[in-house]
Enzyme design. Structure first.
Site, PDB file in Angstrom:
ATOM      1  N   ASP A  14      41.992  42.749  26.830  1.00 41.74           N
ATOM      2  CA  ASP A  14      41.319  43.865  27.532  1.00 41.74           C
ATOM      3  C   ASP A  14      41.818  44.161  28.948  1.00 41.74           C
ATOM      4  O   ASP A  14      41.224  44.972  29.654  1.00 41.74           O
ATOM      5  CB  ASP A  14      39.799  43.713  27.504  1.00 41.74           C
ATOM      6  CG  ASP A  14      39.181  42.866  28.611  1.00 41.74           C
ATOM      7  OD1 ASP A  14      39.897  42.405  29.510  1.00 41.74           O
ATOM      8  OD2 ASP A  14      37.962  42.659  28.575  1.00 41.74           O
TER       9      ASP A  14
ATOM     10  N   CYS B  30      19.369  52.331  20.941  1.00 45.48           N
ATOM     11  CA  CYS B  30      20.169  52.042  22.130  1.00 45.48           C
ATOM     12  C   CYS B  30      19.987  53.120  23.189  1.00 45.48           C
ATOM     13  O   CYS B  30      19.890  52.819  24.389  1.00 45.48           O
ATOM     14  CB  CYS B  30      21.642  51.891  21.752  1.00 45.48           C
ATOM     15  SG  CYS B  30      22.374  53.327  20.933  1.00 45.48           S
TER      16      CYS B  30
END
Length: 368
Positions: A130, A191
């Protein structure tokens, strides 16, 4: 070449990754378009490097010449709750990914092992965890069963949302891929409803300017005043959207590669004060706490204490009020205001730093 892919996949799983799969290195135009739209709308906040890296994200050959396919790897970090250590000021919550020592240092040796093995097969390769200019979630959604949920997170029916991604770029030709995994979010909006700052957009993209993860980790300087109450207990990061996802609840605790540390899940807030940056890094340089640095963690600690309805951690606020970093003293002024402590606010209103004085005066005015 299919034998090389199978061999590398099997090796990755034997090294401890929970899932592994292959994707074509060529970007999906629609995914690039969404990413460009996100940047154009300014939702990356202060992370300007993301804009600069866009050309490289659009062309992975800039990271590995001749790249054709990518081995995408996932490791779960859906740890069970950790016991709170005795002693210390153990307030606040830390995102689960940070309950273990820095995942970069844990995964990079495994990627190096895969790279070495690939090269022994005559395959050129390069690994990233990442920190490279790569759209990992786009690749993962094509490499193994998963999809980008309404939270913007990669979701998996077997792993939920708590998945750390890594990639191995290779010069193997693009693989034949099965049809993409269907979107399993359906009509669920848990969410979106649960997000403390309404950071999740209707396009499944996150506004880093208000996302608690970005604010408590990436943001430098004082936190936006109006968002500090929404920080609540979050000392580092935020797991709300992942925690409420039905697929995370279905997967349950699942982590085989990473091991959680209660001292990272519930750190003593006092350890962020009274030390130099060098001393702080000696203690936490191997953890995710190093990203916001000492003064970022101290600023977050003062904010968390200010949000505590039981008004614990007075010692922490006293330390924050006398911290050498003005950003921390500024956060302390806000916190004392939440506690209605005019004595401390009057003292901070005479601070040599203008931003601290302004915060103390603003807090006093809000008490009138």
């Amino acid at each position: 070449m299919s034998d090389a892919r199978t061999h590398l996949t099997d090796l990755a799983l034997s090294l401890g990754f929970d899932v592994a799969g292959w994707a074509d290195a060529a970007p999906v135009p629609a995914d690039l378009g969404r990413y460009q739209s996100w940047l154009d709308s300014g939702r990356q906040g202060g992370m300007d490097y993301l804009t600069r890296q866009l050309p490289r994200r659009a062309d992975l050959s800039s990271s590995l010449a001749g790249v054709g396919s990518v081995l995408v790897l996932g490791a779960a970090h859906s740890f069970p709750e950790q016991p709170v250590p005795a002693r210390g000021v153990r307030l606040g919550r830390v995102a689960r990914y940070a309950w273990t020592p820095d995942y970069h240092t844990q995964l990079e040796p495994l990627l190096e092992r895969l790279k070495t093995e690939a090269e022994s097969l005559g395959v050129r390769a390069r690994g990233y965890v990442d920190h490279g200019p790569i759209l990992e979630r786009s690749l993962a959604g094509r490499a193994f069963p998963g999809w980008q949920g309404k939270s913007g997170m990669l979701l998996s029916t077997s792993l939920g949302a708590f998945v750390t991604l890594a990639v191995l770029l290779t010069d193997l030709p693009a693989p034949e891929l099965p049809a993409s995994h269907p979107d399993r979010c359906g009509r669920c909006t848990r969410c979106i409803s649960a997000c403390p700052t309404d950071a999740i957009g209707p396009d499944r993209l996150i506004d880093a300017r208000v996302c608690l993860s970005a604010l408590t980790i990436e943001h430098r300087g004082p936190l936006p005043w109006h968002l500090r109450p929404a920080v609540g207990e979050w000392l580092l990061g935020c797991d709300v959207c992942s925690e409420v996802c039905p697929w995370s609840l279905h997967a349950g605790p699942l982590a085989t590669l990473f091991q959680p540390d209660p001292e990272l899940a519930h750190p003593d807030l006092r350890r962020f004060f009274g030390v130099s940056e060098r001393e702080f890094l000696r203690s936490f340089g191997h953890t995710a706490f190093a990203r916001p640095r000492r003064k970022g963690m101290a600023r977050n600690a003062a904010t968390v204490v200010g949000n505590d309805p039981q008004r614990r951690g007075r010692d922490v606020l006293t330390l924050a009020s006398r911290d050498p970093a003005w950003e921390v003293r500024e956060a302390a002024a806000w916190a004392w205001g939440r506690w209605h402590d005019t004595t401390e606010l009057e003292r901070l209103s005479r601070d040599p730093q203008p931003e601290v004085v302004q915060a103390a005066q603003r807090a006093l005015e809000e008490l009138l």
